[in-house]
Design an enzyme around this catalytic site. Sequence first.
Site, mmCIF file in Angstrom:
data_model
loop_
_atom_site.group_PDB
_atom_site.id
_atom_site.type_symbol
_atom_site.label_atom_id
_atom_site.label_comp_id
_atom_site.label_asym_id
_atom_site.label_seq_id
_atom_site.Cartn_x
_atom_site.Cartn_y
_atom_site.Cartn_z
ATOM 1 N N ASN A 1 4.045 -13.361 29.820
ATOM 2 C CA ASN A 1 4.317 -14.776 30.072
ATOM 3 C C ASN A 1 5.784 -14.920 30.428
ATOM 4 O O ASN A 1 6.647 -14.582 29.606
ATOM 5 C CB ASN A 1 4.082 -15.604 28.801
ATOM 6 C CG ASN A 1 2.627 -15.871 28.532
ATOM 7 O OD1 ASN A 1 1.757 -15.145 28.995
ATOM 8 N ND2 ASN A 1 2.370 -16.910 27.777
ATOM 9 N N GLY B 1 7.868 -14.772 26.468
ATOM 10 C CA GLY B 1 9.312 -14.655 26.618
ATOM 11 C C GLY B 1 9.710 -13.466 27.468
ATOM 12 O O GLY B 1 10.740 -12.834 27.229
ATOM 13 N N ALA B 2 8.895 -13.164 28.491
ATOM 14 C CA ALA B 2 9.127 -11.940 29.280
ATOM 15 C C ALA B 2 10.261 -12.081 30.298
ATOM 16 O O ALA B 2 10.567 -11.122 31.006
ATOM 17 C CB ALA B 2 7.841 -11.512 29.976
ATOM 18 N N SER B 3 10.900 -13.247 30.354
ATOM 19 C CA SER B 3 12.072 -13.385 31.234
ATOM 20 C C SER B 3 13.196 -12.505 30.722
ATOM 21 O O SER B 3 13.361 -12.333 29.507
ATOM 22 C CB SER B 3 12.556 -14.839 31.258
ATOM 23 O OG SER B 3 11.604 -15.645 31.899
ATOM 24 N N HIS C 1 11.983 -16.670 23.379
ATOM 25 C CA HIS C 1 11.681 -17.628 24.445
ATOM 26 C C HIS C 1 13.010 -18.048 25.077
ATOM 27 O O HIS C 1 13.908 -18.508 24.381
ATOM 28 C CB HIS C 1 10.988 -18.869 23.885
ATOM 29 C CG HIS C 1 9.505 -18.721 23.728
ATOM 30 N ND1 HIS C 1 8.835 -19.091 22.584
ATOM 31 C CD2 HIS C 1 8.565 -18.256 24.581
ATOM 32 C CE1 HIS C 1 7.533 -18.865 22.745
ATOM 33 N NE2 HIS C 1 7.354 -18.357 23.945
ATOM 34 N N ASP D 1 -1.095 -23.006 27.472
ATOM 35 C CA ASP D 1 -0.116 -22.163 26.780
ATOM 36 C C ASP D 1 0.301 -22.829 25.461
ATOM 37 O O ASP D 1 0.658 -24.015 25.458
ATOM 38 C CB ASP D 1 1.103 -21.995 27.710
ATOM 39 C CG ASP D 1 2.000 -20.869 27.282
ATOM 40 O OD1 ASP D 1 1.502 -19.891 26.701
ATOM 41 O OD2 ASP D 1 3.223 -20.956 27.551
ATOM 42 N N HIS D 2 0.268 -22.070 24.367
ATOM 43 C CA HIS D 2 0.708 -22.563 23.048
ATOM 44 C C HIS D 2 0.050 -23.884 22.643
ATOM 45 O O HIS D 2 0.735 -24.816 22.196
ATOM 46 C CB HIS D 2 2.232 -22.764 23.022
ATOM 47 C CG HIS D 2 3.021 -21.507 23.140
ATOM 48 N ND1 HIS D 2 3.145 -20.588 22.128
ATOM 49 C CD2 HIS D 2 3.756 -20.995 24.165
ATOM 50 C CE1 HIS D 2 3.904 -19.572 22.508
ATOM 51 N NE2 HIS D 2 4.282 -19.789 23.763
#
Length: 285
Positions: free
Chosen positions: A227, A206-208, A176, A82-83
């Site tokens: 994510n 940043g799907a939280s 994020h 990731d990233h």
Amino acid sequence: MPVADPWRLLKEAQAGGYAIGAFNMHNEETTEALLLGAVEAGAPVYLQVGRAIIPHMGLRRAFEMTKRVAEASEAQYVVHLDHGPWDEVLEAIRLGFNSIMCDYAHLELNDNIARTRRTVEICHDFGIPVEAELGRIPDAGQDVNWDEYCTDVGQAERFVRETGVDTLAISAGIVHGTVNGEVPPLDILRIEAIREATGIPLVLHGASGLSETEIAAARGAGVHKFNADTDLRHAFRSGIETVWSEGDRQLEDAMAEGRRRMVVATAEKLRQYGIAGSLAHPWVA
Ligand code: G3H
Ligand code: ZN
């Protein structure tokens, strides 16, 4: 279980209008929780080696631990960087990651394109799909001018055409981390326009904190990989805090409750992404 085929997963998710769940591992217990949540949901899962774990245990150790735990589980999984910056991408290829995100979004557009294109060439030689980022995703609490951060539709078309990237992480009103208080609305029209311009599966980092309605709208607009980290980390943390609020207990008791809560939260996310119950598909090549 063997590794799931990320190419097939992306293709089928796009065709079926659902999304892959990609979640960060942080230690052995959280890795187990993601895998157990996937088994409970009857879905494959992306185990992400993210930014926080690198200074803590290093890329090699994080990868080896993730693989060891995953191989002992019943889940179908993909190990995803990731990233990743350039050096880490190369190391991830050597280690055997199945899927890679390179992140040069902080660079000027032409440099982002050049770096991403080179990453795609190398990764494709090894049969690894590549995700890249265009636009910038702020951290929660950061005061930003969204016009400067959101992915530009015209640039997205050029970026995908010139890089050959397989999936694109976009910025469309997402942060994020989770925000206390007012959250910027997801820019669904922008997501749709980027889908029309690029034709490839889009990724929402940043799907939280997203509501089920927003998740459904994003899926409908072209997002086929979410994510999420913060929500699942909070589930784990709540288990630890609950156990310790009852008095001094062993760390193992606290981590076991954290893991149990994270399993439930992971399975719920996979259900919301529409991928639960998809194991009837032949994900494993
Ligand atoms: O790449 C990881 C994610 O974008 C996680 O974001 O912690 O806001 O869910 P989140
Ligand atoms: Zn991210």
